[in-house]
Enzyme design. Structure first.
Site, PDB file in Angstrom:
ATOM      1  N   ASP A   9     -60.646 -27.973   3.370  1.00 45.00           N
ATOM      2  CA  ASP A   9     -60.240 -29.008   4.321  1.00 45.00           C
ATOM      3  C   ASP A   9     -61.669 -29.914   4.265  1.00 45.00           C
ATOM      4  OD1 ASP A   9     -58.680 -30.698   6.024  1.00 45.00           O
ATOM      5  OD2 ASP A   9     -60.134 -29.961   7.470  1.00 45.00           O
ATOM      6  N   SER A  10     -61.645 -30.848   4.678  1.00 40.53           N
ATOM      7  CA  SER A  10     -62.850 -31.773   4.928  1.00 40.53           C
ATOM      8  C   SER A  10     -63.643 -31.326   6.135  1.00 40.53           C
ATOM      9  CB  SER A  10     -62.543 -33.345   4.784  1.00 40.53           C
ATOM     10  OG  SER A  10     -61.605 -33.400   6.171  1.00 40.53           O
ATOM     11  N   TYR A  41     -63.301 -37.548   5.046  1.00 39.17           N
ATOM     12  CA  TYR A  41     -63.339 -37.909   3.912  1.00 39.17           C
ATOM     13  C   TYR A  41     -62.452 -39.332   3.967  1.00 39.17           C
ATOM     14  CZ  TYR A  41     -64.242 -33.216   1.581  1.00 39.17           C
ATOM     15  OH  TYR A  41     -65.011 -32.298   0.962  1.00 39.17           O
ATOM     16  N   GLY A  42     -61.865 -39.656   4.996  1.00 34.40           N
ATOM     17  CA  GLY A  42     -60.908 -41.116   5.043  1.00 34.40           C
ATOM     18  C   GLY A  42     -61.575 -42.081   4.480  1.00 34.40           C
ATOM     19  N   ASN A  73     -55.361 -34.122   3.800  1.00 27.95           N
ATOM     20  CA  ASN A  73     -54.333 -35.047   3.454  1.00 27.95           C
ATOM     21  C   ASN A  73     -55.045 -36.063   2.498  1.00 27.95           C
ATOM     22  OD1 ASN A  73     -51.411 -35.194   4.973  1.00 27.95           O
ATOM     23  ND2 ASN A  73     -52.890 -34.342   6.153  1.00 27.95           N
ATOM     24  N   THR A  74     -55.976 -36.480   2.697  1.00 22.26           N
ATOM     25  CA  THR A  74     -56.788 -37.507   1.782  1.00 22.26           C
ATOM     26  C   THR A  74     -57.207 -37.012   0.624  1.00 22.26           C
ATOM     27  OG1 THR A  74     -57.886 -38.332   3.997  1.00 22.26           O
ATOM     28  CG2 THR A  74     -58.968 -38.883   1.771  1.00 22.26           C
ATOM     29  N   CYS A 183     -52.657 -36.155   8.931  1.00 23.90           N
ATOM     30  CA  CYS A 183     -54.241 -35.449   8.825  1.00 23.90           C
ATOM     31  C   CYS A 183     -54.072 -34.082   9.563  1.00 23.90           C
ATOM     32  CB  CYS A 183     -55.253 -36.527   9.252  1.00 23.90           C
ATOM     33  SG  CYS A 183     -56.848 -35.891   9.490  1.00 23.90           S
ATOM     34  N   THR A 184     -54.827 -33.207   9.041  1.00 22.98           N
ATOM     35  CA  THR A 184     -54.511 -31.941   9.554  1.00 22.98           C
ATOM     36  C   THR A 184     -55.670 -31.678  10.663  1.00 22.98           C
ATOM     37  OG1 THR A 184     -56.082 -31.183   7.818  1.00 22.98           O
ATOM     38  CG2 THR A 184     -53.774 -30.624   7.676  1.00 22.98           C
TER      39      THR A 184
END
Length: 269
Positions: A9-10, A41-42, A73-74, A183-184
């Site tokens: 993940d980010s 990351y968005g 998600n991104t 978005c997690t």
């Protein structure tokens, strides 16, 4: 050695997916990487997100994972297919599982999606929802203020409430009955999001459905772990380890009290 499930993940958001995998599949070993030094990351362009995701996967491959879960998600929107071409093991994203869960729970066919700028601008959720139900009505909203709040561990405060109210308060005028937390990171804010959006709206997190997809794939491939020895999970972050560990311990709670955990800070990129 038991082959792990690699989750990336980010930042800390993917811990929502990790917790569900640990709950549903308690015998599976997890290697988690949160790119906290480069979150969020968005706002980044697709090429940069894809490069970061490839770098993390390059790092995780040394642990010989049997599956990779892109719990961002991104990164799912921009890099999923690229990573699938890069490795010869199953790669699962979080967008399609989240879309399936929302369609399954919506009675009105009007579904909201909130996420990072990158995820919303990609149209990935709209595509995934309409692939399942072509006539679904989708309301999308980018919420760039949310991830920085979560990465700081600021889940409930006046600042958090105001940021959420300004970002999504206007969505109450739409006739939606379900809101995808696209978005997690957002499940960390679910209490305040529910407070702002109203108690009648179903909040949909992709974590449950993603963990079920992981379970289904491993079962179909006959690769579920069945040993009696509890797994030792490994958690990596690229930024401040103290903040990451504090949030992880708070969120994972009893899941990591049951199994040993190793915390590490690698160098990548």
């Amino acid at each position: 050695m038991q082959q792990p499930i690699a989750i990336l993940d980010s930042g800390v958001g993917g811990l929502t997916v990790a917790r569900e995998v640990m709950r549903q599949l308690p015998r599976e070993r997890i290697v988690y990487f949160g790119d906290t030094a480069r979150a969020p990351y968005g706002p980044r362009d697709p090429e940069e997100v894809t490069r970061f995701t490839r770098e993390i996967v390059d790092y995780l491959i040394q642990f010989r994972p049997k599956m990779i879960v892109i719990a961002c998600n991104t990164a799912t929107a921009f890099a999923l297919e690229d990573i699938r071409e890069m490795v010869n093991i199953p790669v699962v994203g979080v967008i399609k599982p989240g879309a399936r869960a929302a369609i399954g729970r919506s009675l009105t066919g009007c579904i909201g999606v909130i996420g990072t700028e990158g995820t919303i601008n990609s149209g990935a959720y709209e595509d995934a929802l309409r692939e399942i139900s072509p006539h679904v009505h989708v309301i999308s909203e980018a919420c760039p203020l949310f991830v920085p709040l979560v990465e700081k561990g600021n889940f409930r405060s006046f600042e958090t409430y105001e940021a959420i109210r300004r970002s999504i308060g206007h969505l109450r005028k739409f006739p939606m009955d379900s809101l995808i937390l696209g978005c997690t990171h957002y499940p960390f804010l679910s209490e305040v999001i529910q407070e702002v959006i109203g108690p009648s709206i179903n909040l949909i997190s992709s974590a449950d459905e993603t963990a079920r997809e992981v379970s289904t794939i491993l079962q179909d491939q006959e690769r579920l772990s069945r040993g009696e020895v509890l797994p030792v999970h490994q958690f990596f972050c690229s930024g401040d380890p103290l903040i990451f560990k504090s949030i992880a311990q708070q969120w994972l709670g009893e899941q990591i009290e049951l199994t040993p955990v190793v915390w590490q800070v690698p160098q990548i990129g």
